[in-house]
Every structure is written in structure tokens, then in C-alpha cells.
Motif scaffolding. Structure first.
Motif, short mmCIF file in Angstrom:
data_model
loop_
_atom_site.label_atom_id
_atom_site.label_comp_id
_atom_site.label_asym_id
_atom_site.label_seq_id
_atom_site.Cartn_x
_atom_site.Cartn_y
_atom_site.Cartn_z
N GLY A 161 0.82 -1.21 0.00
CA GLY A 161 0.00 0.00 0.00
C GLY A 161 0.85 1.26 0.00
N GLY B 190 0.74 3.54 -3.15
CA GLY B 190 0.08 4.79 -2.79
C GLY B 190 1.04 5.96 -2.62
N ALA B 191 2.33 5.70 -2.45
CA ALA B 191 3.24 6.81 -2.17
C ALA B 191 4.58 6.69 -2.91
N VAL C 270 1.02 13.69 -0.13
CA VAL C 270 0.57 13.01 1.10
C VAL C 270 -0.75 12.31 0.85
N GLY C 271 -1.03 11.37 1.72
CA GLY C 271 -2.33 10.70 1.67
C GLY C 271 -3.39 11.60 2.30
N ASP D 208 -5.12 11.24 4.82
CA ASP D 208 -5.06 11.35 6.28
C ASP D 208 -4.15 12.48 6.76
N GLY E 259 -5.11 5.07 -5.93
CA GLY E 259 -6.21 4.74 -5.02
C GLY E 259 -5.65 4.12 -3.76
N ARG E 260 -6.53 3.59 -2.95
CA ARG E 260 -6.07 2.95 -1.73
C ARG E 260 -5.99 1.44 -1.92
N VAL E 261 -4.94 0.87 -1.43
CA VAL E 261 -4.84 -0.58 -1.42
C VAL E 261 -5.48 -1.04 -0.12
N LYS F 99 -8.14 0.07 4.96
CA LYS F 99 -6.94 0.17 4.13
C LYS F 99 -5.83 -0.76 4.63
N MET F 100 -5.01 -1.20 3.69
CA MET F 100 -3.88 -2.05 4.06
C MET F 100 -2.93 -1.22 4.91
N LYS G 84 0.48 -1.23 7.81
CA LYS G 84 1.56 -2.02 8.42
C LYS G 84 1.34 -2.21 9.91
P1 AMP Z 1 1.73 5.54 6.59
O1 AMP Z 1 2.28 4.16 6.39
O2 AMP Z 1 0.30 5.52 7.04
O3 AMP Z 1 2.64 6.42 7.39
O4 AMP Z 1 1.66 6.21 5.13
C1 AMP Z 1 2.77 6.60 4.37
C2 AMP Z 1 2.28 6.94 2.98
O5 AMP Z 1 1.77 5.78 2.28
C3 AMP Z 1 1.14 7.97 2.94
O6 AMP Z 1 1.33 8.87 1.88
C4 AMP Z 1 -0.10 7.12 2.71
O7 AMP Z 1 -1.13 7.82 2.05
C5 AMP Z 1 0.42 5.98 1.85
N1 AMP Z 1 -0.35 4.74 2.14
C6 AMP Z 1 -0.32 4.04 3.30
N2 AMP Z 1 -1.14 2.96 3.24
C7 AMP Z 1 -1.72 2.97 2.02
C8 AMP Z 1 -2.66 2.13 1.35
N3 AMP Z 1 -3.17 1.03 1.92
N4 AMP Z 1 -3.02 2.46 0.09
C9 AMP Z 1 -2.50 3.55 -0.52
N5 AMP Z 1 -1.61 4.39 0.06
C10 AMP Z 1 -1.21 4.12 1.30
#
Ligand code: AMP
Ligand code: TRP
Length: 333
Positions: A19, A23-24, A146-147, A149, A184-186, A195-196, A198
């Protein structure tokens, strides 16, 4: 003409998922020729929640290696570790004095995290978005990928920049969010309406960039589908929909092509083929990652050069800020 500036960062709070990649990071690699990009491993943000020192060190180096393994070129981009450039925390102090308690308490991430960390409600969680604003504003950033969120935090960075510019005179560029259309979102492999992530407790819910072939096969095999037994693309079949989307993103085949390719076939066949596609797509990333981890000297060179480059730009902004605020410039004798 000068290139536009991009800043983004990710926290070294675990391994990256498919994801994060789709997504990033994959998107970051597409920006490296057109923009002047700064990509940071934001270790100071990560310590707003409890960390074990040795794991934080490993995750920081690991995330840096994953940036490179995904194709971010350290010659074209400034790739650095946030804590190496002390201007980030210095600007944060100045911006802290201009941030309102009210606006910080309205941040949804703070509200979520403070509920989860009731026993460890540290002030860092509260001022986390001010540090993020400092990250962005130090580099006179035009665009921030950025996403969804993180949009509220970016809005705060814009407000703080505007407030400072208004009070003292133009100092900061006002950054814009950069959210590419096609990304899109995985979704989670276990609960495809989430959403997927970690941080999911169930490791079958996500695929890590560095999962090996057997792990990928196992996770895809166990992924949740439905009992309809028909491969089609719709919201009622959230599991299949997610698998088709992942397949499409990694294979450059459209959803329509995939749906007709798998007409009359079972979920088992789709899962087997998708596993192969994921394994082959991630193989070069995983191999490069493992290779880089064995080459600590090279990683050190990358983050040392990155910090030097970042420092120059960041100091320049910070000097202006200190001067405008009325702090006396230090003299060296
Ligand atoms: P995070 O792991 O939540 O800190 O996210 C880091 C980056 O990865 C951000 O820009 C998020 O929008 C992107 N991201 C995290 N999880 C997903 C997902 N399941 N699908 C798409 N983008 C993701
Ligand atoms: N808060 C971001 C996240 O959790 C990470 C981050 C820190 C960031 N500083 C940033 C993202 C600056 C973009 C720009 O995903």
C-alpha cells in the motif's frame, strides 16, 4: 527556470507495505526528474510513540534502504534522516510559539492517538503537526505528496506559514497538497473495507515490500473473498475488487482486460496468477534492499550527503526566520 520543490517523509515505524509503495513511494519515483525533491525518514516523528532504541535504528536504516530499493535516486533527490538536520526542531520551537492550543487539539490524528495512548499522552503527540510544518516550510516547498489522512496537517502548515508571513513579512512559500488522481487505496487482504496498514495486528492483512515469495503466496491464498464465485469488479465483492486493483496496478492491464481474462475461472487461479505478478514486481525491490543492507558504507554516504544538502537549504530559511523574529545572530570569534 528553477524546478518546483517537493517535500515528503515517512516514519520509520515498521516495514513498508504494498500500500505504501503503490500509494506513495512509486509515485515519488516518478517525480524525481521534474521536481527538486526532498525525501526524509522522519525519525523524530516516530518517537512520539514508544520505541525501542535498537529497533528504531534498524527501522530508520531499513526505510532509507527501501526508499533507494524502490528507485529513488540519491543523486537526483535529497534523501536524509530528519534528526540530522537540527533546523527542523529549531524552527519547530518558533512555530510552537505561534500555534494555538485550540487548533492543535482539533487535529484528528492527535485525537485518535491520544485515545490510544491515554497513559502516555506526551506533549510530542500534541505538537507533532508543528514539527511536520517545520519539515515542509524549511525547504520553501511547493508541493507535498501526502495521503488523505495528512491533509489536515498540511492545512496547519499552510496556516502557520501564512500567519508568520503576515506578522513579519514574506518568508515562507505556502505549500500545496499533491494528491495524484490515479493513486487509489490498497485495501487490507483480510478486511477489504479497511486500508492495508503495516500496523495491522494480523500480518495476513498486508504484503510487505520485502516479503519473500512463499509469504506472498500464502497471504494471497488466505486473502478474504466471497462465496459468489464470479470474478467481477463491484463494491459487493470488496475482496476480489481489491485483488483486481492490485493486479491492474502492477501489470499495466486494465480492470476490464483482467475481468475478461478471468471470465469463467475460479478465485484460486486468479490468486495464483496475482501471487506471481506480485512476486515478480517486488523481486527487484527485495533483492536491492537486501543488497543495500549489506552495504552500510554506501547507505552512510547517502544519508551523509543528503543531510549536507538539506542542511544548506534549511539553514538559509532558519536564518531569515531568526532575524525576523528578533533573535541576535551568533558571531563566531
Ligand atoms: P503511513 O504508512 O500511514 O505512514 O503512510 C505513508 C504513505 O503511504 C502515505 O502517503 C499514505 O497515504 C500511503 N499509504 C499508506 N497505506 C496505504 C494504502 N493502503 N493504500 C494507498 N496508500 C497508502
Ligand atoms: N506525518 C506524516 C505521516 O505520518 C509523515 C511526515 C512527517 C510528513 N513530516 C512530513 C509527510 C512532511 C509529508 C511532509 O505520514
Amino acid at each position: 527556470m528553477d524546478k518546483k520543490v517537493i517535500f515528503s517523509g515517512a516514519q520509520p515505524s515498521g516495514k513498508m507495505t504494498l500500500g505504501n509503495y503503490l500509494g506513495a513511494i512509486q509515485n515519488w519515483t516518478k517525480l524525481q526528474d521534474e521536481y527538486d525533491c526532498f525525501y526524509s525518514v522522519v525519525d523524530l516523528h516516530a518517537i512520539t510513540v514508544p520505541q525501542v532504541a535498537k529497533d528504531l535504528r534498524a527501522n530508520t536504516i531499513g526505510l532509507l534502504a527501501q526508499y533507494l530499493a524502490c528507485g529513488l535516486d540519491p543523486e537526483k533527490n535529497t534523501i536524509f534522516i530528519q534528526s540530522h538536520v537540527s533546523a527542523h526542531t529549531e524552527l519547530m520551537w518558533i512555530l510552537n510559539t505561534m500555534s494555538y492550543m485550540g487548533e492543535l487539539s482539533r487535529m484528528t490524528q492527535f485525537k485518535d492517538k491520544s485515545q490510544k495512548n491515554e497513559l502516555n499522552l506526551n506533549a510530542g503527540l500534541f505538537t507533532y503537526p508543528v514539527l511536520m510544518a517545520s519539515d515542509i516550510l524549511l525547504y520553501q516547498t511547493d508541493l507535498v505528496p501526502v495521503g488523505q489522512d495528512q491533509k489536515q496537517h498540511l492545512e496547519l502548515a499552510r496556516d502557520l506559514a501564512t500567519r508568520f508571513n503576515y506578522k513579519y513579512s514574506d518568508t515562507f512559500k505556502i505549500p500545496e497538497p499533491y494528491i495524484p488522481k490515479e493513486v487509489g487505496r490498497v485495501m487490507s487482504l483480510q478486511e477489504p473495507i479497511k486500508k492495508m496498514s503495516k500496523s495491522d495486528e494480523n500480518e495476513n492483512a498486508y504484503i510487505l515490500l520485502i516479503d519473500d515469495a512463499d509469504t506472498i503466496k500464502r497471504k494471497i491464498k488466505r486473502s478474504v473473498t466471497d462465496s459468489l464465485g464470479v470474478i467481477s469488479y463491484n463494491d459487493e465483492q470488496a475482496g476480489i475488487k481489491n485483488l483486481l486493483e492490485i493486479y491492474s496496478k502492477l501489470s499495466n492491464k486494465t480492470i476490464e482486460e483482467l475481468v475478461s481474462m478471468y471470465e469463467g475461472k475460479g478465485y484460486g487461479v486468479l490468486k495464483e496468477d496475482l501471487s506471481e505478478v506480485i512476486i515478480e514486481s517486488l523481486r527487484p525491490i527485495r533483492e536491492k534492499y537486501l543488497d543495500l543492507l549489506n552495504n552500510k558504507d554506501y547507505l552512510e554516504t547517502v544519508y551523509a550527503n543528503g543531510a549536507n544538502r538539506a542542511e544548506k537549504v534549511a539553514r538559509k530559511t532558519l536564518r531569515k526566520v531568526y532575524k525576523k523574529v528578533g533573535l541576535i545572530e551568533r558571531k563566531f570569534i
